[in-house]
Design a protein around this motif. Sequence first.
Motif, PDB file in Angstrom:
ATOM      1  N   GLU A   1      -9.957  17.205  31.025  1.00  0.00           N
ATOM      2  CA  GLU A   1     -10.436  16.982  29.659  1.00  0.00           C
ATOM      3  C   GLU A   1     -11.815  16.332  29.669  1.00  0.00           C
ATOM      4  N   ALA A   2     -12.018  15.377  30.568  1.00  0.00           N
ATOM      5  CA  ALA A   2     -13.313  14.700  30.652  1.00  0.00           C
ATOM      6  C   ALA A   2     -14.422  15.677  31.036  1.00  0.00           C
ATOM      7  N   MET A   3     -14.150  16.543  31.989  1.00  0.00           N
ATOM      8  CA  MET A   3     -15.156  17.520  32.396  1.00  0.00           C
ATOM      9  C   MET A   3     -15.515  18.432  31.232  1.00  0.00           C
ATOM     10  N   PHE A   4     -14.516  18.820  30.457  1.00  0.00           N
ATOM     11  CA  PHE A   4     -14.744  19.654  29.285  1.00  0.00           C
ATOM     12  C   PHE A   4     -15.586  18.904  28.259  1.00  0.00           C
ATOM     13  N   ARG A   5     -15.213  17.672  27.948  1.00  0.00           N
ATOM     14  CA  ARG A   5     -15.915  16.900  26.919  1.00  0.00           C
ATOM     15  C   ARG A   5     -17.340  16.518  27.341  1.00  0.00           C
ATOM     16  N   LEU A   6     -17.519  16.217  28.618  1.00  0.00           N
ATOM     17  CA  LEU A   6     -18.833  15.807  29.119  1.00  0.00           C
ATOM     18  C   LEU A   6     -19.713  16.993  29.514  1.00  0.00           C
ATOM     19  N   LYS A   7     -19.131  18.180  29.541  1.00  0.00           N
ATOM     20  CA  LYS A   7     -19.857  19.388  29.951  1.00  0.00           C
ATOM     21  C   LYS A   7     -20.423  19.243  31.362  1.00  0.00           C
ATOM     22  N   ILE A   8     -19.545  18.850  32.292  1.00  0.00           N
ATOM     23  CA  ILE A   8     -19.976  18.688  33.678  1.00  0.00           C
ATOM     24  C   ILE A   8     -19.079  19.521  34.584  1.00  0.00           C
ATOM     25  N   ASP A   9     -19.556  19.779  35.790  1.00  0.00           N
ATOM     26  CA  ASP A   9     -18.780  20.543  36.760  1.00  0.00           C
ATOM     27  C   ASP A   9     -18.088  19.602  37.747  1.00  0.00           C
ATOM     28  N   ASP A  10     -17.343  20.181  38.685  1.00  0.00           N
ATOM     29  CA  ASP A  10     -16.590  19.386  39.661  1.00  0.00           C
ATOM     30  C   ASP A  10     -17.492  18.478  40.494  1.00  0.00           C
ATOM     31  N   GLU A  11     -18.623  19.004  40.910  1.00  0.00           N
ATOM     32  CA  GLU A  11     -19.536  18.222  41.741  1.00  0.00           C
ATOM     33  C   GLU A  11     -20.026  16.970  41.000  1.00  0.00           C
ATOM     34  N   MET A  12     -20.411  17.143  39.738  1.00  0.00           N
ATOM     35  CA  MET A  12     -20.881  15.999  38.947  1.00  0.00           C
ATOM     36  C   MET A  12     -19.728  15.027  38.693  1.00  0.00           C
ATOM     37  N   ALA A  13     -18.539  15.550  38.424  1.00  0.00           N
ATOM     38  CA  ALA A  13     -17.372  14.691  38.194  1.00  0.00           C
ATOM     39  C   ALA A  13     -17.088  13.848  39.439  1.00  0.00           C
ATOM     40  N   ASP A  14     -17.120  14.481  40.615  1.00  0.00           N
ATOM     41  CA  ASP A  14     -16.893  13.750  41.865  1.00  0.00           C
ATOM     42  C   ASP A  14     -17.935  12.652  42.055  1.00  0.00           C
ATOM     43  N   LEU A  15     -19.188  12.986  41.775  1.00  0.00           N
ATOM     44  CA  LEU A  15     -20.268  12.012  41.919  1.00  0.00           C
ATOM     45  C   LEU A  15     -20.074  10.826  40.978  1.00  0.00           C
ATOM     46  N   LEU A  16     -19.802  11.096  39.713  1.00  0.00           N
ATOM     47  CA  LEU A  16     -19.646  10.015  38.736  1.00  0.00           C
ATOM     48  C   LEU A  16     -18.496   9.080  39.105  1.00  0.00           C
ATOM     49  N   VAL A  17     -17.386   9.648  39.533  1.00  0.00           N
ATOM     50  CA  VAL A  17     -16.220   8.834  39.891  1.00  0.00           C
ATOM     51  C   VAL A  17     -16.497   7.990  41.132  1.00  0.00           C
ATOM     52  N   SER A  18     -17.328   8.495  42.020  1.00  0.00           N
ATOM     53  CA  SER A  18     -17.572   7.792  43.289  1.00  0.00           C
ATOM     54  C   SER A  18     -18.595   6.660  43.183  1.00  0.00           C
ATOM     55  N   LEU A  19     -19.322   6.566  42.081  1.00  0.00           N
ATOM     56  CA  LEU A  19     -20.366   5.546  41.961  1.00  0.00           C
ATOM     57  C   LEU A  19     -19.777   4.137  41.892  1.00  0.00           C
ATOM     58  N   ASN A  20     -20.336   3.238  42.709  1.00  0.00           N
ATOM     59  CA  ASN A  20     -19.907   1.838  42.644  1.00  0.00           C
ATOM     60  C   ASN A  20     -20.779   1.093  41.629  1.00  0.00           C
ATOM     61  N   ALA A  21     -20.495  -0.173  41.417  1.00  0.00           N
ATOM     62  CA  ALA A  21     -21.199  -0.962  40.391  1.00  0.00           C
ATOM     63  C   ALA A  21     -22.706  -0.999  40.627  1.00  0.00           C
ATOM     64  N   GLN A  22     -23.110  -1.170  41.880  1.00  0.00           N
ATOM     65  CA  GLN A  22     -24.543  -1.226  42.191  1.00  0.00           C
ATOM     66  C   GLN A  22     -25.215   0.117  41.896  1.00  0.00           C
ATOM     67  N   GLN A  23     -24.565   1.213  42.249  1.00  0.00           N
ATOM     68  CA  GLN A  23     -25.126   2.536  41.995  1.00  0.00           C
ATOM     69  C   GLN A  23     -25.184   2.831  40.490  1.00  0.00           C
ATOM     70  N   LEU A  24     -24.135   2.429  39.767  1.00  0.00           N
ATOM     71  CA  LEU A  24     -24.132   2.605  38.314  1.00  0.00           C
ATOM     72  C   LEU A  24     -25.296   1.853  37.677  1.00  0.00           C
ATOM     73  N   SER A  25     -25.485   0.629  38.113  1.00  0.00           N
ATOM     74  CA  SER A  25     -26.558  -0.203  37.571  1.00  0.00           C
ATOM     75  C   SER A  25     -27.925   0.407  37.867  1.00  0.00           C
ATOM     76  N   ARG A  26     -28.102   0.891  39.088  1.00  0.00           N
ATOM     77  CA  ARG A  26     -29.373   1.492  39.481  1.00  0.00           C
ATOM     78  C   ARG A  26     -29.641   2.760  38.665  1.00  0.00           C
ATOM     79  N   LEU A  27     -28.623   3.595  38.511  1.00  0.00           N
ATOM     80  CA  LEU A  27     -28.772   4.832  37.761  1.00  0.00           C
ATOM     81  C   LEU A  27     -29.016   4.556  36.276  1.00  0.00           C
ATOM     82  N   ALA A  28     -28.316   3.581  35.723  1.00  0.00           N
ATOM     83  CA  ALA A  28     -28.485   3.231  34.310  1.00  0.00           C
ATOM     84  C   ALA A  28     -29.859   2.641  34.045  1.00  0.00           C
ATOM     85  N   GLY A  29     -30.493   2.097  35.067  1.00  0.00           N
ATOM     86  CA  GLY A  29     -31.760   1.400  34.909  1.00  0.00           C
ATOM     87  C   GLY A  29     -32.983   2.270  34.731  1.00  0.00           C
TER      88      GLY A  29
END
Length: 110
Positions: free
Chosen positions: A31-59
């Motif tokens: 459902e999340a992939m459908f709602r976010l319009k992302i593929d498996d690769e992007m879903a895997d990447l997003l789930v794997s991000l740790n707090a430091q990576q999230l912060s860096r990407l959000a910045g």
Amino acid sequence: MMTSPYVDEIQEMNLAYLLLAQRLLNHDRAEAMFRLKIDDEMADLLVSLNAQQLSRLAGINQLLCHFGPESAAQLRQVADNPRDQGLAHFHSSLLMASRSQAPQGGGHVG
């Protein structure tokens, strides 16, 4: 380099978006992939991000979530929908689901 007064707000929105995406993916991946319009690769990447990576990407100073070029007409249809409330939600979901998936590159997450 001159920065926009909105950069902090953009970065906060990016972090909120990334955290929401992770929660959605962890709750119901399909459902999340459908709602976010992302593929498996992007879903895997997003789930794997740790707090430091999230912060860096959000910045970054650009919004990660975005409307595609076809979005204005679809959003107008949703906003101006005269249907009763029960059907309006269903119709809106169909309209937004019909958006083509954005290419996964160039820094756009969803």
